[in-house]
Scaffold this active site. Structure first.
Site, PDB file in Angstrom:
ATOM      1  N   ARG A 236      -5.053   0.437  -6.961  1.00 51.29           N
ATOM      2  CA  ARG A 236      -3.844   1.060  -6.421  1.00 51.29           C
ATOM      3  C   ARG A 236      -3.311   2.176  -7.315  1.00 51.29           C
ATOM      4  O   ARG A 236      -2.575   3.055  -6.872  1.00 51.29           O
ATOM      5  CB  ARG A 236      -2.729   0.015  -6.251  1.00 51.29           C
ATOM      6  CG  ARG A 236      -3.039  -1.076  -5.249  1.00 51.29           C
ATOM      7  CD  ARG A 236      -1.758  -1.861  -4.961  1.00 51.29           C
ATOM      8  NE  ARG A 236      -2.009  -3.122  -4.269  1.00 51.29           N
ATOM      9  CZ  ARG A 236      -2.114  -3.248  -2.949  1.00 51.29           C
ATOM     10  NH1 ARG A 236      -2.032  -2.189  -2.177  1.00 51.29           N
ATOM     11  NH2 ARG A 236      -2.316  -4.420  -2.411  1.00 51.29           N
TER      12      ARG A 236
ATOM     13  N   GLU B  98       3.922   4.125   6.371  1.00 51.83           N
ATOM     14  CA  GLU B  98       2.686   3.362   6.187  1.00 51.83           C
ATOM     15  C   GLU B  98       1.696   4.178   5.351  1.00 51.83           C
ATOM     16  O   GLU B  98       1.660   5.401   5.455  1.00 51.83           O
ATOM     17  CB  GLU B  98       2.045   3.061   7.555  1.00 51.83           C
ATOM     18  CG  GLU B  98       2.345   1.669   8.076  1.00 51.83           C
ATOM     19  CD  GLU B  98       1.590   0.573   7.321  1.00 51.83           C
ATOM     20  OE1 GLU B  98       1.251   0.740   6.134  1.00 51.83           O
ATOM     21  OE2 GLU B  98       1.345  -0.472   7.935  1.00 51.83           O
ATOM     22  N   ASP B  99       0.901   3.496   4.551  1.00 50.38           N
ATOM     23  CA  ASP B  99      -0.170   4.173   3.820  1.00 50.38           C
ATOM     24  C   ASP B  99      -1.277   4.589   4.784  1.00 50.38           C
ATOM     25  O   ASP B  99      -1.754   5.714   4.775  1.00 50.38           O
ATOM     26  CB  ASP B  99      -0.740   3.272   2.706  1.00 50.38           C
ATOM     27  CG  ASP B  99      -1.055   1.852   3.195  1.00 50.38           C
ATOM     28  OD1 ASP B  99      -0.795   1.523   4.375  1.00 50.38           O
ATOM     29  OD2 ASP B  99      -1.573   1.068   2.381  1.00 50.38           O
TER      30      ASP B  99
ATOM     31  N   LYS C 298      -7.101   6.077  10.907  1.00 48.73           N
ATOM     32  CA  LYS C 298      -8.529   5.945  11.244  1.00 48.73           C
ATOM     33  C   LYS C 298      -8.655   5.864  12.762  1.00 48.73           C
ATOM     34  O   LYS C 298      -8.619   4.764  13.323  1.00 48.73           O
ATOM     35  CB  LYS C 298      -9.104   4.659  10.631  1.00 48.73           C
ATOM     36  CG  LYS C 298      -9.242   4.646   9.119  1.00 48.73           C
ATOM     37  CD  LYS C 298      -9.880   3.322   8.674  1.00 48.73           C
ATOM     38  CE  LYS C 298      -9.961   3.168   7.183  1.00 48.73           C
ATOM     39  NZ  LYS C 298     -10.353   1.784   6.770  1.00 48.73           N
TER      40      LYS C 298
ATOM     41  N   PHE D 169     -14.059   2.234   4.435  1.00 45.68           N
ATOM     42  CA  PHE D 169     -13.122   1.604   3.525  1.00 45.68           C
ATOM     43  C   PHE D 169     -12.768   2.569   2.395  1.00 45.68           C
ATOM     44  O   PHE D 169     -13.645   3.206   1.808  1.00 45.68           O
ATOM     45  CB  PHE D 169     -13.705   0.317   2.934  1.00 45.68           C
ATOM     46  CG  PHE D 169     -12.715  -0.418   2.078  1.00 45.68           C
ATOM     47  CD1 PHE D 169     -11.678  -1.129   2.672  1.00 45.68           C
ATOM     48  CD2 PHE D 169     -12.779  -0.362   0.699  1.00 45.68           C
ATOM     49  CE1 PHE D 169     -10.733  -1.782   1.893  1.00 45.68           C
ATOM     50  CE2 PHE D 169     -11.832  -1.017  -0.080  1.00 45.68           C
ATOM     51  CZ  PHE D 169     -10.811  -1.725   0.517  1.00 45.68           C
TER      52      PHE D 169
ATOM     53  N   ASP E 280      -5.731  -0.717  -2.049  1.00 48.02           N
ATOM     54  CA  ASP E 280      -6.464  -1.574  -2.980  1.00 48.02           C
ATOM     55  C   ASP E 280      -7.790  -2.070  -2.436  1.00 48.02           C
ATOM     56  O   ASP E 280      -8.009  -2.118  -1.225  1.00 48.02           O
ATOM     57  CB  ASP E 280      -5.623  -2.802  -3.315  1.00 48.02           C
ATOM     58  CG  ASP E 280      -5.494  -3.750  -2.109  1.00 48.02           C
ATOM     59  OD1 ASP E 280      -5.050  -3.281  -1.044  1.00 48.02           O
ATOM     60  OD2 ASP E 280      -5.880  -4.923  -2.220  1.00 48.02           O
TER      61      ASP E 280
ATOM     62  N   GLY F 181       0.762  -1.243   0.000  1.00 47.18           N
ATOM     63  CA  GLY F 181       0.000   0.000   0.000  1.00 47.18           C
ATOM     64  C   GLY F 181       0.796   1.299   0.000  1.00 47.18           C
ATOM     65  O   GLY F 181       0.320   2.309  -0.505  1.00 47.18           O
TER      66      GLY F 181
ATOM     67  N   ASP G 234      -4.998   1.525  10.579  1.00 54.46           N
ATOM     68  CA  ASP G 234      -6.419   1.241  10.771  1.00 54.46           C
ATOM     69  C   ASP G 234      -6.580   0.691  12.199  1.00 54.46           C
ATOM     70  O   ASP G 234      -6.645   1.461  13.156  1.00 54.46           O
ATOM     71  CB  ASP G 234      -6.824   0.242   9.669  1.00 54.46           C
ATOM     72  CG  ASP G 234      -8.298  -0.101   9.639  1.00 54.46           C
ATOM     73  OD1 ASP G 234      -9.028   0.306  10.548  1.00 54.46           O
ATOM     74  OD2 ASP G 234      -8.738  -0.798   8.704  1.00 54.46           O
TER      75      ASP G 234
HETATM   76  P1  IMP Z   1      -4.303  -2.439  10.340  1.00 52.79           P
HETATM   77  O1  IMP Z   1      -3.393  -3.586  10.658  1.00 52.79           O
HETATM   78  O2  IMP Z   1      -5.739  -2.752  10.657  1.00 52.79           O
HETATM   79  O3  IMP Z   1      -3.866  -1.135  10.979  1.00 52.79           O
HETATM   80  O4  IMP Z   1      -4.312  -2.264   8.781  1.00 52.79           O
HETATM   81  C1  IMP Z   1      -3.186  -1.837   8.138  1.00 52.79           C
HETATM   82  C2  IMP Z   1      -3.149  -2.151   6.663  1.00 52.79           C
HETATM   83  O5  IMP Z   1      -4.398  -2.558   6.122  1.00 52.79           O
HETATM   84  C3  IMP Z   1      -2.790  -0.881   5.931  1.00 52.79           C
HETATM   85  O6  IMP Z   1      -1.400  -0.718   5.858  1.00 52.79           O
HETATM   86  C4  IMP Z   1      -3.454  -1.056   4.591  1.00 52.79           C
HETATM   87  O7  IMP Z   1      -2.587  -1.711   3.701  1.00 52.79           O
HETATM   88  C5  IMP Z   1      -4.660  -1.917   4.897  1.00 52.79           C
HETATM   89  N1  IMP Z   1      -5.878  -1.063   5.026  1.00 52.79           N
HETATM   90  C6  IMP Z   1      -6.386  -0.504   6.161  1.00 52.79           C
HETATM   91  N2  IMP Z   1      -7.498   0.204   5.912  1.00 52.79           N
HETATM   92  C7  IMP Z   1      -7.693   0.121   4.572  1.00 52.79           C
HETATM   93  C8  IMP Z   1      -8.697   0.668   3.685  1.00 52.79           C
HETATM   94  O8  IMP Z   1      -9.635   1.386   4.064  1.00 52.79           O
HETATM   95  N3  IMP Z   1      -8.552   0.351   2.360  1.00 52.79           N
HETATM   96  C9  IMP Z   1      -7.551  -0.451   1.886  1.00 52.79           C
HETATM   97  N4  IMP Z   1      -6.603  -0.962   2.679  1.00 52.79           N
HETATM   98  C10 IMP Z   1      -6.671  -0.692   4.011  1.00 52.79           C
HETATM   99 MG    MG Z   2      -0.283  -1.206   4.220  1.00 53.00          MG
END
Ligand code: IMP
Ligand code: MG
Length: 178
Positions: free
Chosen positions: A169, A103-104, A135, A156, A163, A49, A107
């Protein structure tokens, strides 16, 4: 293109490309200031991402530095699986280095926690996190995200490296579900 369809879902623009670039330029000013006296910091970009964000952020960085890429995955479709796999390790020397994770989006924070735990075992001098998006409503952890581009609602999103089941992407803008 204000509205798009990816597979079975319709999306509308939520963060236009110009706004993304503005936010990145601002973040780079802070990072440049914080790291100007450090010795060749190492940026670690989390794939897939973060590739677009990393490229755009990196062009603004004005101190000598290195970048490397780490591949992890925790998402399937539009919701987190809660499981994080490390797919590719870091070979660069981390011991005693100032590390900036790119990081992108943060979440739930599960991915970030995993990365930070793994990194600690390599004994870096310092670790900070730069995430384009955050978020807050979804965040379940308490690690500090040092540089946040934009806080967004718990929806989302897709585009600018992010993606939906592998696609989207390539979009320059960020889109949310319609
Ligand atoms: P986490 O582990 O829940 O913090 O998620 C982290 C990873 O999930 C990010 O680095 C993204 O690659 C992916 N991600 C989280 N939210 C989204 C979203 O809304 N759309 C697409 N990818 C997401
Ligand atoms: Mg990511």
């Amino acid at each position: 293109m204000n509205q798009i369809k990816l597979k079975d879902k319709e999306f509308k623009v939520s963060i236009p490309a110009e706004k993304i670039q503005e936010v990145i330029a601002k973040m780079a000013i802070k990072i440049n200031d914080d790291y100007k006296d450090k010795d060749v910091p190492l940026f670690i970009s989390i794939l897939n991402g973060s590739f677009m964000f990393t490229a755009d952020l990196f062009k603004h960085i004005d101190f000598d530095c290195e970048v490397t890429f780490l591949k992890l995955a925790s998402y399937e479709g539009t919701s987190t699986t809660g499981k994080v796999k490390q797919l590719i390790g870091v070979n660069e020397e981390i011991k005693g280095r100032d590390v900036i994770i790119i990081e992108d989006i943060v979440d739930t924070g599960i991915t970030l926690e995993q990365i930070l735990e793994q990194l600690k075992t390599f004994a870096p001098a310092s670790v900070k996190v730069a995430s384009l998006l955050f978020k807050p409503e979804a965040y379940k952890k308490d690690m500090t995200v040092d540089y946040v581009g934009l806080e967004i609602p718990n929806e989302f999103i897709v585009g600018y490296g992010l993606d939906y089941d592998g696609i989207g992407r390539n979009l320059a803008d960020i889109y949310t579900l319609k």
